[in-house]
Design a protein around this motif. Structure first.
Motif, PDB file in Angstrom:
ATOM      1  N   SER A   1     -16.495  73.903 -93.972  1.00 11.95           N
ATOM      2  CA  SER A   1     -16.113  75.251 -93.552  1.00 11.95           C
ATOM      3  C   SER A   1     -15.409  75.152 -92.197  1.00 11.95           C
ATOM      4  CB  SER A   1     -17.340  76.148 -93.445  1.00 11.95           C
ATOM      5  OG  SER A   1     -16.953  77.410 -92.945  1.00 11.95           O
ATOM      6  N   ALA A   2     -14.092  75.096 -92.238  1.00 10.86           N
ATOM      7  CA  ALA A   2     -13.308  74.904 -91.022  1.00 10.86           C
ATOM      8  C   ALA A   2     -13.475  76.044 -90.034  1.00 10.86           C
ATOM      9  CB  ALA A   2     -11.833  74.730 -91.378  1.00 10.86           C
ATOM     10  N   THR A   3     -13.784  77.226 -90.508  1.00 12.74           N
ATOM     11  CA  THR A   3     -13.929  78.371 -89.605  1.00 12.74           C
ATOM     12  C   THR A   3     -15.248  78.349 -88.838  1.00 12.74           C
ATOM     13  OG1 THR A   3     -14.819  79.724 -91.399  1.00 12.74           O
ATOM     14  CG2 THR A   3     -12.445  79.849 -91.000  1.00 12.74           C
ATOM     15  N   ALA A   4     -16.236  77.625 -89.323  1.00  9.40           N
ATOM     16  CA  ALA A   4     -17.541  77.568 -88.668  1.00  9.40           C
ATOM     17  C   ALA A   4     -17.664  76.386 -87.708  1.00  9.40           C
ATOM     18  CB  ALA A   4     -18.642  77.496 -89.716  1.00  9.40           C
ATOM     19  N   ILE A   5     -16.647  75.516 -87.688  1.00 11.48           N
ATOM     20  CA  ILE A   5     -16.707  74.311 -86.869  1.00 11.48           C
ATOM     21  C   ILE A   5     -15.596  74.349 -85.823  1.00 11.48           C
ATOM     22  CG2 ILE A   5     -16.546  71.791 -86.878  1.00 11.48           C
ATOM     23  CD1 ILE A   5     -17.712  71.908 -89.743  1.00 11.48           C
TER      24      ILE A   5
ATOM     25  N   LEU B   1     -10.484  65.664 -75.776  1.00 14.42           N
ATOM     26  CA  LEU B   1     -10.161  65.300 -74.403  1.00 14.42           C
ATOM     27  C   LEU B   1     -10.011  63.788 -74.334  1.00 14.42           C
ATOM     28  CD1 LEU B   1      -9.732  66.156 -71.451  1.00 14.42           C
ATOM     29  CD2 LEU B   1     -12.188  65.864 -71.118  1.00 14.42           C
ATOM     30  N   LYS B   2      -8.819  63.350 -74.016  1.00  8.29           N
ATOM     31  CA  LYS B   2      -8.500  61.921 -73.888  1.00  8.29           C
ATOM     32  C   LYS B   2      -8.879  61.140 -75.149  1.00  8.29           C
ATOM     33  CE  LYS B   2      -8.804  62.135 -68.925  1.00  8.29           C
ATOM     34  NZ  LYS B   2      -9.454  61.702 -67.705  1.00  8.29           N
ATOM     35  N   GLY B   3      -8.589  61.733 -76.312  1.00  6.15           N
ATOM     36  CA  GLY B   3      -8.818  61.068 -77.585  1.00  6.15           C
ATOM     37  C   GLY B   3     -10.225  61.194 -78.133  1.00  6.15           C
ATOM     38  N   VAL B   4     -11.142  61.776 -77.351  1.00  2.95           N
ATOM     39  CA  VAL B   4     -12.522  61.963 -77.794  1.00  2.95           C
ATOM     40  C   VAL B   4     -12.643  63.358 -78.404  1.00  2.95           C
ATOM     41  CG1 VAL B   4     -14.948  62.059 -77.109  1.00  2.95           C
ATOM     42  CG2 VAL B   4     -13.400  60.417 -76.012  1.00  2.95           C
ATOM     43  N   VAL B   5     -13.043  63.412 -79.674  1.00  2.00           N
ATOM     44  CA  VAL B   5     -13.161  64.678 -80.393  1.00  2.00           C
ATOM     45  C   VAL B   5     -14.601  65.159 -80.333  1.00  2.00           C
ATOM     46  CG1 VAL B   5     -12.973  65.792 -82.645  1.00  2.00           C
ATOM     47  CG2 VAL B   5     -11.237  64.154 -81.928  1.00  2.00           C
ATOM     48  N   GLN B   6     -14.772  66.409 -79.914  1.00  2.00           N
ATOM     49  CA  GLN B   6     -16.083  67.055 -79.860  1.00  2.00           C
ATOM     50  C   GLN B   6     -16.145  68.092 -80.974  1.00  2.00           C
ATOM     51  OE1 GLN B   6     -18.809  66.693 -77.607  1.00  2.00           O
ATOM     52  NE2 GLN B   6     -19.827  68.051 -79.035  1.00  2.00           N
ATOM     53  N   LEU B   7     -17.094  67.915 -81.885  1.00  2.00           N
ATOM     54  CA  LEU B   7     -17.306  68.871 -82.970  1.00  2.00           C
ATOM     55  C   LEU B   7     -18.546  69.697 -82.647  1.00  2.00           C
ATOM     56  CD1 LEU B   7     -16.844  66.510 -86.056  1.00  2.00           C
ATOM     57  CD2 LEU B   7     -15.126  68.005 -85.001  1.00  2.00           C
ATOM     58  N   SER B   8     -18.439  71.003 -82.805  1.00  2.26           N
ATOM     59  CA  SER B   8     -19.589  71.872 -82.591  1.00  2.26           C
ATOM     60  C   SER B   8     -19.504  73.029 -83.578  1.00  2.26           C
ATOM     61  CB  SER B   8     -19.625  72.391 -81.151  1.00  2.26           C
ATOM     62  OG  SER B   8     -18.439  73.092 -80.850  1.00  2.26           O
TER      63      SER B   8
ATOM     64  N   ALA C   1     -21.752  65.546 -91.904  1.00  3.49           N
ATOM     65  CA  ALA C   1     -21.277  64.163 -91.999  1.00  3.49           C
ATOM     66  C   ALA C   1     -19.803  64.115 -92.412  1.00  3.49           C
ATOM     67  CB  ALA C   1     -22.129  63.380 -92.993  1.00  3.49           C
ATOM     68  N   ARG C   2     -19.427  64.963 -93.345  1.00  7.28           N
ATOM     69  CA  ARG C   2     -18.022  64.994 -93.809  1.00  7.28           C
ATOM     70  C   ARG C   2     -17.094  65.421 -92.676  1.00  7.28           C
ATOM     71  NH1 ARG C   2     -13.955  62.805 -95.780  1.00  7.28           N
ATOM     72  NH2 ARG C   2     -12.437  64.183 -96.730  1.00  7.28           N
ATOM     73  N   ALA C   3     -17.497  66.403 -91.879  1.00 16.98           N
ATOM     74  CA  ALA C   3     -16.681  66.834 -90.738  1.00 16.98           C
ATOM     75  C   ALA C   3     -16.496  65.678 -89.751  1.00 16.98           C
ATOM     76  CB  ALA C   3     -17.324  68.030 -90.054  1.00 16.98           C
ATOM     77  N   GLY C   4     -17.563  64.938 -89.497  1.00 11.03           N
ATOM     78  CA  GLY C   4     -17.471  63.775 -88.613  1.00 11.03           C
ATOM     79  C   GLY C   4     -16.551  62.706 -89.170  1.00 11.03           C
ATOM     80  N   GLU C   5     -16.635  62.479 -90.472  1.00  9.80           N
ATOM     81  CA  GLU C   5     -15.782  61.491 -91.137  1.00  9.80           C
ATOM     82  C   GLU C   5     -14.307  61.896 -91.058  1.00  9.80           C
ATOM     83  OE1 GLU C   5     -15.025  59.767 -95.638  1.00  9.80           O
ATOM     84  OE2 GLU C   5     -16.965  60.649 -95.150  1.00  9.80           O
TER      85      GLU C   5
ATOM     86  N   VAL D   1     -15.868  60.181 -81.736  1.00  6.80           N
ATOM     87  CA  VAL D   1     -16.245  61.504 -82.243  1.00  6.80           C
ATOM     88  C   VAL D   1     -17.663  61.799 -81.775  1.00  6.80           C
ATOM     89  CG1 VAL D   1     -16.706  62.924 -84.281  1.00  6.80           C
ATOM     90  CG2 VAL D   1     -14.774  61.337 -84.274  1.00  6.80           C
ATOM     91  N   ARG D   2     -17.830  62.965 -81.176  1.00  9.84           N
ATOM     92  CA  ARG D   2     -19.154  63.454 -80.781  1.00  9.84           C
ATOM     93  C   ARG D   2     -19.475  64.636 -81.691  1.00  9.84           C
ATOM     94  NH1 ARG D   2     -18.125  63.063 -74.302  1.00  9.84           N
ATOM     95  NH2 ARG D   2     -17.986  60.785 -74.270  1.00  9.84           N
ATOM     96  N   ASN D   3     -20.379  64.395 -82.606  1.00 11.07           N
ATOM     97  CA  ASN D   3     -20.692  65.395 -83.624  1.00 11.07           C
ATOM     98  C   ASN D   3     -21.925  66.192 -83.203  1.00 11.07           C
ATOM     99  OD1 ASN D   3     -21.124  66.897 -85.916  1.00 11.07           O
ATOM    100  ND2 ASN D   3     -20.688  65.211 -87.311  1.00 11.07           N
ATOM    101  N   SER D   4     -21.700  67.366 -82.632  1.00  9.24           N
ATOM    102  CA  SER D   4     -22.789  68.245 -82.181  1.00  9.24           C
ATOM    103  C   SER D   4     -22.982  69.433 -83.120  1.00  9.24           C
ATOM    104  CB  SER D   4     -22.488  68.752 -80.773  1.00  9.24           C
ATOM    105  OG  SER D   4     -22.350  67.685 -79.879  1.00  9.24           O
ATOM    106  N   ILE D   5     -22.559  69.283 -84.356  1.00 10.44           N
ATOM    107  CA  ILE D   5     -22.691  70.360 -85.339  1.00 10.44           C
ATOM    108  C   ILE D   5     -24.173  70.531 -85.669  1.00 10.44           C
ATOM    109  CG2 ILE D   5     -22.159  71.086 -87.690  1.00 10.44           C
ATOM    110  CD1 ILE D   5     -19.539  69.450 -87.421  1.00 10.44           C
TER     111      ILE D   5
END
Length: 106
Positions: free
Chosen positions: A57-61, A66-73, A83-87, A98-102
């Motif tokens: 669900s792209a709208t919920a994430i 920043l400098k190539g580091v992706v933060q997911l929340s 897991a799929r969003a992180g992948e 990737v920092r997966n804080s979902i």
């Protein structure tokens, strides 16, 4: 004739502004313009991949880079979606980490 002069003046001002801006920092993070543009492209690419993937669900994430580091929340409906969003983020070009804080919401 005045249209040509205006066009030349506009092009000169634009070129000068771009040249000056590339050597300056963007915001308080002291990030260069080039790095900021790269991060924006990474964020857009991750969001586009998530929008195409039916299992995320792209709208919920939220995606920030920043400098190539992706933060997911945000929120996911299952561990599989998280897991799929992180992948998706990890397999995007130019992502260094990737920092997966979902949070999985029951």
């Amino acid at each position: 004739m005045s249209k040509v002069i205006r066009a030349i003046a506009f092009a000169t001002v634009t070129a000068t502004t771009l040249l000056a801006a590339t050597g300056c920092s963007v915001a308080r993070d002291q990030q260069s313009v080039g790095s900021y543009v790269d991060d924006t492209a990474i964020t857009a690419a991750v969001k586009a991949k998530m929008a195409e993937d039916k299992s995320v669900s792209a709208t919920a994430i939220s995606v920030e880079t920043l400098k190539g580091v992706v933060q997911l929340s945000g929120f996911a409906k299952s561990e599989a979606e998280k897991a799929r969003a992180g992948e998706i983020a990890r397999t995007t070009k130019n992502v260094s980490e990737v920092r997966n804080s979902i949070v999985v919401k029951p």
